[in-house]
Design a protein around this motif. Structure first.
Motif: not given
Length: 268
Positions: A66, A70-73
């Motif tokens: 994060q 903006r977030r990514w998983q």
């Protein structure tokens, strides 16, 4: 001399590894499938207030990242992980994992990405957490003719298998998407499966499995007591015998009256 030097170098390397592992802060978290796990993390002991709040959590792969909005998983976590933005600014970078699965077991490490003294970014290690996830285990006893409610726990449950008490083999009882039968019914709203009208042959072990074949729950079932047919038959026998006793008791005064009526004329 060369062998002595090599042994000394190996000793120094092992010592350095041991000392570094001792200095690493390490936490253990234990939970069961379907629960919410919070992996603690605080960047304040390690960093001053960073210019940008850029957090990373990883195992053997990057689990979550994060940076501002903006977030990514990772795909295998399927929307189950987050670091609450409102807490991150105050130093709390804990990773929240919802609906934890057995496959989530592992070592997690967190990093803050900050601007380095030179051009580029630098990752600062924050916290290491070991997560242990276990399946649900229970022992249940039901009477013949009763119902067994199996809690599927999570939407990731795809299969239920059964092993009879005196058997060494597993048989498939239910698969996700199966239609209901006379004895087996999936609740339309809850993650529950009901096995109806239990029989002696239903005694044994039930396992709820996920898509990877890992156990979500294990239930040991004992079927105890008399069956409804036996109880009804016994109740009918008791009722018949009771009626017979009551009938015999009601006949006694009548018999006595008849005997007395025959004996009274003889007295005159």
């Amino acid at each position: 001399m060369n062998r002595l030097l090599m042994n000394l170098l190996c000793f120094l390397m092992v010592s350095l590894v041991d000392s570094s592992s001792l200095s690493t802060r390490f936490l253990s978290i234990t939970c069961t499938v379907g629960e919410q796990a919070v992996l603690p993390c605080s960047w304040t002991p390690r960093l001053r207030t960073p210019a940008s709040r850029h957090i990373q959590w990883q195992t053997t792969v990057t689990v979550f990242e994060q940076w501002g909005a903006r977030r990514w998983q990772a795909e295998e976590y399927g929307g189950r992980v987050e670091v609450p933005e409102e807490k991150l600014g105050s130093g709390d970078c804990s990773l929240v994992i919802s609906d934890v699965q057995i496959k989530d077991t592992g070592r997690y490490e967190s990093f803050m990405v900050v601007d380095g003294e030179r051009a580029g970014k630098t990752r600062v290690f924050i916290q290491a957490v070991k997560l242990f996830v276990f399946d649900h285990k229970s022992h249940q006893a039901r009477g013949p003719g009763g119902d067994l409610v199996l809690d599927l726990v999570t939407r990731h449950s795809v299969r239920v298998v059964f092993q009879g008490r005196n058997s060494s083999e597993w048989s498939e009882l239910w698969m996700k998407g199966d239609n209901n039968s006379l004895r087996l019914e999936k609740d339309p709203l809850k993650e529950q499966l009901t096995l109806k009208s239990l029989q002696r042959s239903d005694e044994g072990t039930y396992k709820v499995l996920d898509e990877h074949g890992l156990a979500i729950s294990t239930v040991q079932l004992a079927v105890q007591g008399e069956s409804p047919d036996v109880r009804v038959h016994g109740e009918m026998e008791n009722q018949v015998s009771g009626d017979a006793v009551r009938s015999s008791r009601s006949l006694l005064p009548l018999c006595f009256a008849l005997i007395t009526s025959f004996q009274i004329p003889r007295l005159f």
